[in-house]
Design a protein around this motif. Structure first.
Motif, mmCIF file in Angstrom:
data_model
loop_
_atom_site.group_PDB
_atom_site.id
_atom_site.type_symbol
_atom_site.label_atom_id
_atom_site.label_comp_id
_atom_site.label_asym_id
_atom_site.label_seq_id
_atom_site.Cartn_x
_atom_site.Cartn_y
_atom_site.Cartn_z
ATOM 1 N N HIS A 1 2.698 -0.690 -14.414
ATOM 2 C CA HIS A 1 1.650 -1.690 -14.221
ATOM 3 C C HIS A 1 2.017 -3.000 -14.919
ATOM 4 C CE1 HIS A 1 -1.458 1.747 -13.509
ATOM 5 N NE2 HIS A 1 -0.767 1.455 -12.428
ATOM 6 N N ALA A 2 2.583 -2.874 -16.114
ATOM 7 C CA ALA A 2 2.993 -4.062 -16.857
ATOM 8 C C ALA A 2 4.080 -4.819 -16.102
ATOM 9 C CB ALA A 2 3.487 -3.665 -18.247
ATOM 10 N N ARG A 3 5.040 -4.081 -15.546
ATOM 11 C CA ARG A 3 6.131 -4.747 -14.831
ATOM 12 C C ARG A 3 5.631 -5.436 -13.560
ATOM 13 N NH1 ARG A 3 11.857 -1.868 -14.793
ATOM 14 N NH2 ARG A 3 11.176 -1.906 -16.971
ATOM 15 N N MET A 4 4.716 -4.803 -12.861
ATOM 16 C CA MET A 4 4.174 -5.419 -11.663
ATOM 17 C C MET A 4 3.330 -6.654 -12.009
ATOM 18 S SD MET A 4 5.459 -3.745 -9.134
ATOM 19 C CE MET A 4 6.932 -3.567 -10.195
ATOM 20 N N ALA A 5 2.630 -6.600 -13.137
ATOM 21 C CA ALA A 5 1.857 -7.770 -13.572
ATOM 22 C C ALA A 5 2.798 -8.925 -13.911
ATOM 23 C CB ALA A 5 1.004 -7.403 -14.788
ATOM 24 N N ARG A 6 3.917 -8.606 -14.526
ATOM 25 C CA ARG A 6 4.895 -9.637 -14.888
ATOM 26 C C ARG A 6 5.457 -10.331 -13.652
ATOM 27 N NH1 ARG A 6 10.670 -7.905 -16.737
ATOM 28 N NH2 ARG A 6 11.719 -9.934 -16.772
ATOM 29 N N LYS A 7 5.595 -9.601 -12.556
ATOM 30 C CA LYS A 7 6.151 -10.166 -11.319
ATOM 31 C C LYS A 7 5.313 -11.305 -10.756
ATOM 32 C CE LYS A 7 7.589 -7.892 -7.878
ATOM 33 N NZ LYS A 7 7.747 -6.955 -6.742
ATOM 34 N N THR A 8 4.034 -11.332 -11.064
ATOM 35 C CA THR A 8 3.153 -12.361 -10.492
ATOM 36 C C THR A 8 3.527 -13.757 -10.977
ATOM 37 O OG1 THR A 8 1.486 -12.116 -12.248
ATOM 38 C CG2 THR A 8 1.259 -10.711 -10.299
ATOM 39 N N LEU A 9 4.353 -13.824 -12.016
ATOM 40 C CA LEU A 9 4.827 -15.117 -12.520
ATOM 41 C C LEU A 9 5.424 -15.958 -11.397
ATOM 42 C CD1 LEU A 9 5.785 -17.031 -14.856
ATOM 43 C CD2 LEU A 9 7.844 -15.625 -14.995
ATOM 44 N N LEU A 10 6.142 -15.329 -10.488
ATOM 45 C CA LEU A 10 6.848 -16.059 -9.435
ATOM 46 C C LEU A 10 5.935 -16.496 -8.290
ATOM 47 C CD1 LEU A 10 10.121 -13.933 -9.242
ATOM 48 C CD2 LEU A 10 9.796 -16.157 -10.343
ATOM 49 N N SER A 11 4.678 -16.075 -8.331
ATOM 50 C CA SER A 11 3.733 -16.431 -7.269
ATOM 51 C C SER A 11 2.672 -17.415 -7.730
ATOM 52 C CB SER A 11 3.048 -15.159 -6.740
ATOM 53 O OG SER A 11 4.002 -14.247 -6.249
ATOM 54 N N VAL B 1 18.645 -4.510 -10.330
ATOM 55 C CA VAL B 1 17.896 -5.654 -9.833
ATOM 56 C C VAL B 1 16.976 -6.127 -10.964
ATOM 57 C CG1 VAL B 1 16.090 -6.359 -8.189
ATOM 58 C CG2 VAL B 1 17.987 -4.880 -7.436
ATOM 59 N N PRO B 2 16.855 -7.432 -11.206
ATOM 60 C CA PRO B 2 15.994 -7.902 -12.304
ATOM 61 C C PRO B 2 14.535 -7.511 -12.102
ATOM 62 C CG PRO B 2 16.664 -9.717 -10.893
ATOM 63 C CD PRO B 2 17.481 -8.539 -10.478
ATOM 64 N N GLY B 3 13.839 -7.297 -13.203
ATOM 65 C CA GLY B 3 12.457 -6.836 -13.154
ATOM 66 C C GLY B 3 11.553 -7.696 -12.297
ATOM 67 N N LEU B 4 11.762 -9.024 -12.301
ATOM 68 C CA LEU B 4 10.903 -9.917 -11.533
ATOM 69 C C LEU B 4 11.027 -9.717 -10.029
ATOM 70 C CD1 LEU B 4 11.327 -13.257 -13.528
ATOM 71 C CD2 LEU B 4 9.284 -11.825 -13.423
ATOM 72 N N LEU B 5 12.084 -9.027 -9.584
ATOM 73 C CA LEU B 5 12.303 -8.814 -8.155
ATOM 74 C C LEU B 5 12.256 -7.347 -7.759
ATOM 75 C CD1 LEU B 5 15.200 -11.382 -7.542
ATOM 76 C CD2 LEU B 5 12.762 -11.666 -7.029
ATOM 77 N N GLN B 6 11.879 -6.482 -8.672
ATOM 78 C CA GLN B 6 11.866 -5.046 -8.373
ATOM 79 C C GLN B 6 10.642 -4.651 -7.554
ATOM 80 O OE1 GLN B 6 12.175 -2.909 -12.089
ATOM 81 N NE2 GLN B 6 14.219 -3.705 -12.538
ATOM 82 N N THR B 7 10.851 -3.739 -6.598
ATOM 83 C CA THR B 7 9.722 -3.133 -5.894
ATOM 84 C C THR B 7 9.082 -2.105 -6.823
ATOM 85 O OG1 THR B 7 11.026 -1.328 -4.966
ATOM 86 C CG2 THR B 7 10.906 -3.378 -3.677
ATOM 87 N N GLU B 8 7.887 -1.696 -6.479
ATOM 88 C CA GLU B 8 7.185 -0.725 -7.323
ATOM 89 C C GLU B 8 7.940 0.606 -7.390
ATOM 90 O OE1 GLU B 8 2.807 1.451 -7.571
ATOM 91 O OE2 GLU B 8 2.997 -0.565 -6.686
ATOM 92 N N ASP B 9 8.437 1.095 -6.261
ATOM 93 C CA ASP B 9 9.139 2.382 -6.250
ATOM 94 C C ASP B 9 10.464 2.319 -7.012
ATOM 95 O OD1 ASP B 9 7.143 3.625 -4.806
ATOM 96 O OD2 ASP B 9 8.101 3.293 -2.864
ATOM 97 N N TYR B 10 11.166 1.220 -6.878
ATOM 98 C CA TYR B 10 12.428 1.030 -7.601
ATOM 99 C C TYR B 10 12.161 0.991 -9.105
ATOM 100 C CZ TYR B 10 16.898 -1.341 -8.812
ATOM 101 O OH TYR B 10 18.120 -1.697 -9.354
ATOM 102 N N ALA B 11 11.144 0.215 -9.505
ATOM 103 C CA ALA B 11 10.798 0.127 -10.922
ATOM 104 C C ALA B 11 10.362 1.478 -11.465
ATOM 105 C CB ALA B 11 9.683 -0.905 -11.115
ATOM 106 N N ARG B 12 9.584 2.225 -10.688
ATOM 107 C CA ARG B 12 9.136 3.542 -11.138
ATOM 108 C C ARG B 12 10.332 4.463 -11.383
ATOM 109 N NH1 ARG B 12 4.426 6.304 -11.030
ATOM 110 N NH2 ARG B 12 3.385 4.739 -9.712
ATOM 111 N N ALA B 13 11.314 4.418 -10.495
ATOM 112 C CA ALA B 13 12.492 5.273 -10.650
ATOM 113 C C ALA B 13 13.244 4.947 -11.936
ATOM 114 C CB ALA B 13 13.410 5.123 -9.443
#
Length: 281
Positions: free
Chosen positions: A148-158, A118-130
């Protein structure tokens, strides 16, 4: 397929093209312009290629030499200042070491095709951690930093000016069991939830399609609102990241994505397949 400089932003790409165009309009060769500026030709060449960031002072000297109009002069100096602005990603400089995130941050449209994940912009925290933990299993602090960096990047879509995201996921990406059944179930559920947002469109490419235009692997195409900023393609792998900027190469990427999009299931069918896979976990 020439790589774009790692630190380049969309504004930096535009500035580099404009400076080269104004030199050519002034009827000067690269050698002539560099000599008049008192520079090594390689410095000016790297600025025009976007491999070196031009400061506002550099741009002012260059444009004075070319005799550009005052309004162009002012606009390009401001563009140089804007291109050098520090973005949110600089707080994660040890994580985002290339230029992709800065290019993504300025995009108005993101189109992606993914084979395994799944692309990083749509990953859940647990999926990304794995995923992150699998790559660096013995360094929890680094895992947390990258997460933390990946979750910060996700905010782009919001954001209020969020880009549109059109993504096609091969069925293999939907069935790749990342983090265990519950983590994967939550991730698939989140995919369908995200697809309900007006700027996100998620499609599934089922196994039954057979051979298709995306058989060679995952890729991203970034599009920009300003017509002066052409699309740029991007693909990453274990041996490095490739930025695709040549017009012919980008056109082939666009054609491939259009073909993949056309082969994928429709919106409702995609959501149904994703939900069915989640229910089977």
């Amino acid at each position: 397929m020439a790589p774009v400089p790692h630190s380049l932003t969309a504004r930096g790409r535009r500035l580099a093209r404009e400076l080269k165009a104004h030199r050519e309009r002034a009827g000067m060769t690269l050698d002539q312009a560099a000599a008049a500026l008192g520079w090594n030709r390689f410095k000016l060449g790297r600025i025009e290629a976007g491999k070196t960031k031009a400061t506002a002072a550099d741009v002012e000297r260059i444009l004075d030499l070319y005799g550009t109009e005052d309004f162009v002069h002012a606009a390009l100096i401001q563009l140089a200042r804007d291109a050098g602005r520090r973005g949110w990603w600089t707080a994660y400089s040890g994580v985002f070491t290339g230029g992709y995130v800065s290019l993504e941050d300025e995009a108005s449209e993101i189109r992606t095709y993914h084979v395994q994940l799944v692309p990083g912009l749509l990953q859940t925290e647990d999926y990304a951690r794995a995923i992150i933990s699998a790559g660096i299993p013995d360094d929890p602090d680094e895992v947390n930093k990258r997460l933390h960096a990946r979750m910060a990047r996700k905010t782009l879509l919001s954001r209020p000016d969020a880009p549109t995201l059109r993504t096609v996921l091969a069925e293999s990406a939907l069935r790749q069991l990342i983090g265990g059944p519950q983590v994967m179930r939550d991730q698939l559920t989140e995919l369908n939830r995200a697809a309900q947002r007006s700027n996100i469109d998620v499609r599934a490419l089922p196994y039954t399609v057979g051979a298709h235009a995306g058989a060679e692997g995952s890729f991203v195409i970034l599009g920009y609102a300003d017509p002066l900023d052409p699309d740029i393609g991007y693909s990453e792998g274990i041996y490095g990241n490739v930025y695709i900027e040549g017009a012919d190469h980008v056109a082939r990427c666009n054609a491939a994505f259009d073909a993949i999009w056309g082969a994928a299931l429709g919106e409702e069918q995609s959501a149904a397949l994703i939900a069915a896979i989640a229910a089977d976990l």
